[in-house]
Design a protein around this motif. Structure first.
Motif, PDB file in Angstrom:
ATOM      1  N   GLU A  15       0.845  -1.257  -0.054  1.00 31.20           N
ATOM      2  CA  GLU A  15      -0.098  -0.020  -0.085  1.00 31.20           C
ATOM      3  C   GLU A  15       0.795   1.321  -0.028  1.00 31.20           C
ATOM      4  O   GLU A  15       0.689   2.205  -0.655  1.00 31.20           O
ATOM      5  N   GLU A  16       1.839   1.246   0.769  1.00 31.79           N
ATOM      6  CA  GLU A  16       2.439   2.437   1.042  1.00 31.79           C
ATOM      7  C   GLU A  16       3.470   2.552  -0.274  1.00 31.79           C
ATOM      8  O   GLU A  16       3.578   3.938  -0.895  1.00 31.79           O
ATOM      9  N   GLU A  19       1.104   4.163  -3.111  1.00 29.79           N
ATOM     10  CA  GLU A  19       0.731   5.584  -2.749  1.00 29.79           C
ATOM     11  C   GLU A  19       2.057   6.471  -2.975  1.00 29.79           C
ATOM     12  O   GLU A  19       1.847   7.378  -3.711  1.00 29.79           O
ATOM     13  N   LYS A  23       2.368   9.637  -5.659  1.00 34.00           N
ATOM     14  CA  LYS A  23       2.664  10.918  -5.209  1.00 34.00           C
ATOM     15  C   LYS A  23       3.795  11.472  -5.863  1.00 34.00           C
ATOM     16  O   LYS A  23       3.759  12.420  -6.184  1.00 34.00           O
ATOM     17  N   ARG A  42      -8.520   5.136  -1.080  1.00 31.60           N
ATOM     18  CA  ARG A  42      -8.066   3.932  -0.422  1.00 31.60           C
ATOM     19  C   ARG A  42      -9.218   3.241   0.238  1.00 31.60           C
ATOM     20  O   ARG A  42      -9.621   4.047   1.302  1.00 31.60           O
ATOM     21  N   PHE A  54      -7.960   0.419  -3.990  1.00 34.02           N
ATOM     22  CA  PHE A  54      -7.662   1.685  -4.298  1.00 34.02           C
ATOM     23  C   PHE A  54      -8.500   2.175  -5.535  1.00 34.02           C
ATOM     24  O   PHE A  54      -8.803   1.460  -6.473  1.00 34.02           O
TER      25      PHE A  54
END
Length: 104
Positions: A15-16, A19, A23, A42, A54
């Motif tokens: 997930e991170e 993201e 970004k 999310r 997502f």
């Protein structure tokens, strides 16, 4: 108004990283005629299936404005390295497009 959404099933634990990819990318959306806004959404994790949902959601003045974006050099540049991140996903994203129902 037209909403374009891609649904992603991101592998648990990714997930991170997912993201961070979003970004860090330079989509140049704000330069596109007809673009209104973008959000990365999310959802709650689905541990029994090993993913977190997502959605990338963009709003456009018209469907034609969105289609012009998908045919632009800005689109190609924004998606150039998308294939490098396939290990993050459980399958390909699912596209959904919606037009606002006027008067509803």
């Amino acid at each position: 108004m037209f909403f374009a959404m891609n649904r992603f099933r991101v592998a648990a634990g990714q997930e991170e990283a997912f993201e961070a990819v979003w970004k860090a990318r330079d989509s140049s959306l704000s330069e596109m005629p007809g673009f209104i806004e973008f959000h990365l959404l999310r959802g709650d994790s689905v541990p029994e299936e090993g993913y977190t949902p997502f959605i990338s959601k963009s709003a456009w003045e018209t469907k034609d404005a969105f289609i012009a974006w998908t045919k632009s050099e800005n689109f190609r540049a924004a998606h150039r390295s998308a294939g490098e991140n396939k290990a993050m996903y459980l399958g390909p994203p699912k596209f959904e497009g919606f037009t606002v129902v006027e008067g509803a």
